[in-house]
Motif scaffolding. Sequence first.
Motif, PDB file in Angstrom:
ATOM      1  N   GLN A   1       0.966  -1.185   0.032  1.00 29.67           N
ATOM      2  CA  GLN A   1      -0.179   0.084  -0.026  1.00 29.67           C
ATOM      3  C   GLN A   1       0.846   1.277  -0.012  1.00 29.67           C
ATOM      4  O   GLN A   1       0.565   2.434  -0.523  1.00 29.67           O
ATOM      5  N   LEU A   2       1.966   1.200   0.538  1.00 27.31           N
ATOM      6  CA  LEU A   2       3.098   2.384   0.736  1.00 27.31           C
ATOM      7  C   LEU A   2       3.414   2.663  -0.693  1.00 27.31           C
ATOM      8  O   LEU A   2       3.574   3.627  -1.078  1.00 27.31           O
ATOM      9  N   ASP A   3       3.714   1.481  -1.672  1.00 27.03           N
ATOM     10  CA  ASP A   3       4.031   1.573  -2.942  1.00 27.03           C
ATOM     11  C   ASP A   3       3.042   2.412  -3.661  1.00 27.03           C
ATOM     12  O   ASP A   3       3.523   3.189  -4.557  1.00 27.03           O
ATOM     13  N   TYR A   4       2.022   2.030  -3.333  1.00 26.18           N
ATOM     14  CA  TYR A   4       0.621   2.461  -4.173  1.00 26.18           C
ATOM     15  C   TYR A   4       0.564   4.082  -3.998  1.00 26.18           C
ATOM     16  O   TYR A   4       0.633   4.917  -4.977  1.00 26.18           O
ATOM     17  N   TYR A   5       0.652   4.586  -2.687  1.00 20.61           N
ATOM     18  CA  TYR A   5       0.608   5.932  -2.468  1.00 20.61           C
ATOM     19  C   TYR A   5       1.652   6.702  -2.839  1.00 20.61           C
ATOM     20  O   TYR A   5       1.696   7.972  -2.864  1.00 20.61           O
TER      21      TYR A   5
END
Length: 860
Positions: A353-357
Amino acid sequence: MPKNDAKEIHGGLTFFCLSWFFLALLCSGIATASDDTARKPLEFNRDIRPILAENCFYCHGPDPNKREADLRLDQRQSAFDAGAIDPSESLIIDRIHSDDGDLLMPPPDSNRRLSQRDKKILSRWIHEGATYQPHWAFVAPVQNNPPVIGTASLQNWPKNPIDSFILAELEEVDLAPSPEADRETLIRRLYADLLGLPPSLKKVDEFLTNQSPDAYEQLVDQLLANQHYGERMAIAWLDAARFADSNGFPQEGDTWQWIWRDWVIDALNKDMPFDQFSIEQLAGDLLPDATQQQQIATAFNRNHLLNGEGGAIAEEQRFNNLFDRVDTTSTTWLGLTMACAQCHDHKYDSLTQLDYYRLLHVFNQVAETGRPGRQSSRIRVATPFLEVATAGQKEELARLKQTMKQLEKKARPSIDAAYAAWKAGLFADGQAADGKDLPRSLTPLLRKPEDARSDNEKKKIEKGLRQFFMSKVRQSVMKDVLIVAEYEKAKQAHDAFNGDEIPRIMVMSDNKPRETRVLDRGAYLSPRGDTLAFLPPANLPPLPDTFPKNRLGLAKWLFLPNHPLTARVQVNRMWQRFFGTGLVKTTEDMGVQSEYPRHLALLDWLAIAFRKRGWSQKSMHKLLVMSATYRQASKINPDHLQKDPENRLHGRASRFRMPAMVLRDWALACSGLLNENIGGPPVYPYQPDQIWESLAITKERDFTYPQSTGADLYRRSIYTFWRRTVAPANMFDSANRRTCTVRANQTCTPLHALTTLNDPTWVEAAHSLAKRCMTNRNTLDEQIIFAFRTVVSRLPTSTERAVLADMYAHQHSHTTMESAHAFLGSDTRLPDASYDPVKLTALGNVCLAILNLDEALTRE
């Protein structure tokens, strides 16, 4: 439509197609029953990962929120430490063979089942040491030398390295390639794939009589240089960019995004290198001294839906736009399903999820509100946008503005007097009005005693009252004042021209810096954690320190020499375009759940070739169509049907129905009706009556379909106005243009035949083709040959000629003057009196049947 004759032809063809279909299914079962793995060394990416990804990773994969029993099977060390893959006491082997429903894996209630073959492969893998590999798509392509040909008789078959890779796979299963297709098929195939238009009879004859050894290459070069190449190639890119001419949702404001569509066609025709093509679309505005065209290119990421409905929350819609940009960008260039990481870590790929944001952050700097603005009742465009008015439009707008200002100056005293009188009436009794019908923001201020109002409040009241009078009151109280009426008319003309005629294309801009945080479960009201800066996904190459952490840095990062995805993703889609199916079938997903490519060595070779050729798409397209693999005949033989029913080994050419856009263009071109102009505003060809009627839920806008007239009725399909809520009815199986689409679905329903038999475009094309036949040929037999060759590029057989002649006779005998005029009356152009209506109708029905032949609808 032709009656009995057509039914007999269609019935026979249906029985023939169904027979082959069921035979293919039977043979497919035979072919897949064979176990290649038993005689090959096991390979984790090819043999093991697909089993684990499909059956295990959901509960034992990268997502910690869904992980069960603290067991992670996507990492070797974790799996080994947990005893899952220890050959001496493997938990996997025990659980997959268990007879106890409480111990069996996958659990019975998971709706997943391992076949006996899967169990044998997993057991063998573990006993052989359970070797892991990084996912093939996340490792940079490796240069592979073309395989050596083993079959002596086929040493001369390859025409370029592609063929050596294909032939090696065919030899492995004892298959031989198909012979080269005849020239009529080849020219029609090339025209369909590169231009989306039929070759003229003159071009066919020139190719057939060209004795030069490089005649085929000459033809390829001609088509790559043709101005219609960009139109054909743009269709897939517009699908990926979810391009449309309206915003979507019931309000459905129209836009000026067609200006970007023209940019794409022009860039493809000029063979703009794909790295530049991509960088300008992702970050053209951030380039040094960005040109207007580079800013227009960034409209790629403003082609999304825009919700202007009254109940829509602006900030929520803004985040929906951001999510869309992440999904579209990752699918288009990375071939990854990053949308899964919006709410949680990806369940299969190593994407957090960190990659996404962190990726979302580069799109979170746009000065947008989440809602479209209102330029007119028809046009709704959101900031930021770029005005691209022509010199003539600017001159006309200036003239209208000058006229409006002159009349306003003359009308001002009358307007001021009327305003003063109206305002005085609000305070006629010396007390403030109760605010009824006035703006709500003024009501509490008006109820205040005048001496209690601050100077700022007084200014606010005056401004609010003046605006209310001008917008709501003036017209009704001053409609009979001549100078004011003239001013009103001039203002309406100015506002209408300014709103409806001045192009404003939505583009990207980083003029609104914002902080970005992870959103808890993707909820825009629930940010958490530290502020983020852009970084690529951790499982992909890092961002060089010299790259900016914005969209320009992202665009440049995609083209790093060691990037494993960008080139692979694009050449895979090129293969899909020319061969029907990608080397990786899941062209939208090269992640862990993607199909393992049988031709991985070829895929890597093509990816490296794309980079070495300066990212030239035309160069790659030429490489593909020049191959012997592409030039094969599509006729299937029993050996191929048994061993390769889906043609994944490419021992023959693929045959598939042409896209609906191409089919319509093909029919128009055959008829001589096609308007070949390039670019410009969208047009409104034939559609069913009241096709937009469902949108007319208020009186704010007229949703009557504004059907074009004259030559605009016959422009190429790529220029058809695309309304997101009600797509063109005759564009079956097309992308919905609401989300990014890189792999079209092909269906087969009666609706398709109803379109190609009854749509006014097809009917007009049929009898216009009949007129061409009657103009250019004298006898019926010559006219039938002319029509047949025009549509399918080959001579009809004697049997086919006889069937079509019988059909003509049947139609002629059943056509009355009344029915002929009814048939011809669908044409918006007046029928030429020199044509016999009955003969023209009969021949028109024959031409309609030819346009609907399987061979006519299919790219052979």
